[in-house]
Design an enzyme around this catalytic site. Structure first.
Site, PDB file in Angstrom:
ATOM      1  N   ARG A  46      -8.605  13.084  18.764  1.00 26.24           N
ATOM      2  CA  ARG A  46      -9.062  12.452  19.997  1.00 26.24           C
ATOM      3  C   ARG A  46      -9.353  10.982  19.720  1.00 26.24           C
ATOM      4  O   ARG A  46      -9.819  10.626  18.627  1.00 26.24           O
ATOM      5  CB  ARG A  46     -10.347  13.126  20.512  1.00 26.24           C
ATOM      6  CG  ARG A  46     -10.130  14.522  21.077  1.00 26.24           C
ATOM      7  CD  ARG A  46      -9.329  14.480  22.379  1.00 26.24           C
ATOM      8  NE  ARG A  46      -9.114  15.800  22.945  1.00 26.24           N
ATOM      9  CZ  ARG A  46      -7.981  16.504  22.828  1.00 26.24           C
ATOM     10  NH1 ARG A  46      -6.956  16.011  22.180  1.00 26.24           N
ATOM     11  NH2 ARG A  46      -7.871  17.686  23.388  1.00 26.24           N
ATOM     12  N   HIS A  76       0.238  10.614  23.181  1.00 22.53           N
ATOM     13  CA  HIS A  76      -0.392  11.943  23.111  1.00 22.53           C
ATOM     14  C   HIS A  76       0.673  13.052  23.169  1.00 22.53           C
ATOM     15  O   HIS A  76       0.629  13.934  24.026  1.00 22.53           O
ATOM     16  CB  HIS A  76      -1.417  12.110  24.252  1.00 22.53           C
ATOM     17  CG  HIS A  76      -2.449  13.172  23.967  1.00 22.53           C
ATOM     18  ND1 HIS A  76      -3.774  13.045  24.292  1.00 22.53           N
ATOM     19  CD2 HIS A  76      -2.340  14.391  23.395  1.00 22.53           C
ATOM     20  CE1 HIS A  76      -4.433  14.139  23.942  1.00 22.53           C
ATOM     21  NE2 HIS A  76      -3.584  14.988  23.383  1.00 22.53           N
TER      22      HIS A  76
HETATM   23  C1  OXD Z   1      -4.807  19.722  23.270  1.00 23.63           C
HETATM   24  C2  OXD Z   1      -4.143  18.431  23.433  1.00 23.63           C
HETATM   25  O1  OXD Z   1      -5.970  19.751  22.825  1.00 23.63           O
HETATM   26  O2  OXD Z   1      -3.061  18.370  24.047  1.00 23.63           O
HETATM   27  O3  OXD Z   1      -4.198  20.757  23.587  1.00 23.63           O
HETATM   28  O4  OXD Z   1      -4.637  17.414  22.957  1.00 23.63           O
END
Ligand code: OXD
Length: 310
Positions: free
Chosen positions: A225, A273
């Site tokens: 994250r 991402h």
């Molecule tokens: C998840 C993401 O946690 O896509 O699934 O980051």
């Protein structure tokens, strides 16, 4: 028994088709056309809007369509006593491992430097800084996803170590657990890969102090994250030449804002991402198993305590 599928949980038609294949009698309803909210007993969600859960007075379980627990808590009003499960999709873990392998190979085999040479039309064989088969990779977080990444890195000869919050037997992976293990773990990590869950304890873990313990020329890969990283501290560590590069797939604010310093930094790779996204074709098996368990009153697979964050 009806399931509500929240927007954001992925491609609706593929989820519907895969779940229907596994549970033909499933009543699959899509937000916002879910009919009588009292009939909904399962919510399949990813980043639901605040106020989502409270609409369904008879919820028996909340199932996440993603791996991170933060994707369930975007609606902070979790109904008390309703069990919650996160997704552990084998395809996602493999995709994340491929992502890490790609970048470890990229820098380990100096493809970054060869790309620079090509721009200068320069034909020159470079010394390998360290034989690739001795690349030391450190996984910050070594749970289900980290374990898959570690095994794939070991298969290509990397020296892999893990850092976990508490002592844990990681089998063949060397572990440096807890606060006492962090500095020795960082000092031996030429590649630092963050796969930690985001909790108040892990927020900002990639900060100036931690980055300073990495060996000179280390590469940071964040696929967890954005809030794990203190952005200014990373930029300073790259600009001083202490770190070689950073590969960032996740950001404090997504999409990454236009004009953000990361976009154009020569030592930063930005990806949107995508290191590991949920694939309903493989993920539906776990969701279907949890629906069977809810029907049978059995405990869920991969339960989480959203308050603790993992
Ligand atoms: C998840 C993401 O946690 O896509 O699934 O980051």
């Amino acid at each position: 028994m009806a399931l509500v599928f929240s927007p954001g949980a992925g491609p609706t038609d593929i989820w519907r088709r895969e779940l229907a294949r596994l549970i033909p009698d499933l009543d699959f309803r899509v937000w916002p056309d879910y009919g009588d909210p009292a009939e909904i007993d399962i919510a399949l969600v990813w980043r639901p809007a605040p106020g989502t859960y409270r609409r369904f007075p008879n919820l028996k379980a909340i199932l996440s369509a993603g791996a991170g627990v933060d994707g369930i808590k975007t609606d902070p009003e979790l109904p008390p006593g309703v069990p919650v499960a996160r997704l552990v999709d084998p395809w996602m873990a493999n995709a994340m491992a491929e992502f890490v392998l790609h970048w470890v190979l990229h820098y380990g085999r100096r493809f970054d430097a060869y790309a620079d040479q090509q721009r200068r039309q320069e034909w020159r064989e470079l010394d390998e800084e360290a034989p690739f088969d001795r690349a030391r990779v450190g996984l910050l977080g070594c749970g289900q996803i980290g374990g898959v990444i570690a095994r794939q890195l070991m298969a290509i000869g990397c020296a892999v170590a893990g850092w976990t919050r508490r002592p844990q037997d990681l089998g063949p992976i060397e572990n440096f657990p807890g606060p006492a293990g962090l500095i020795p773990f960082l000092r031996r990590s030429d590649y630092l890969v963050c796969v930690l869950p985001l909790t108040p304890e892990t927020q900002g873990v990639l900060n100036r102090r931690a980055l300073a313990w990495l060996p000179n020329g280390a590469v940071v890969i964040n696929i967890a994250r954005g809030a794990h990283l203190v952005e200014g501290d990373l930029l300073a560590a790259l600009d001083s030449g202490h770190l070689k590069a950073a590969v960032l797939d996740v950001f404090a604010e997504e999409p990454l804002a236009a004009g953000h310093a990361f976009w154009k930094h020569p030592a930063i790779v930005v990806t949107p991402h995508i290191a590991g996204t949920t694939n309903p074709v493989t993920a539906a098996a776990q969701v279907a198993e949890n629906i069977r368990r809810i029907r049978a009153g059995a405990p869920l697979l991969n339960p989480v305590d959203p308050r603790s964050g993992y």
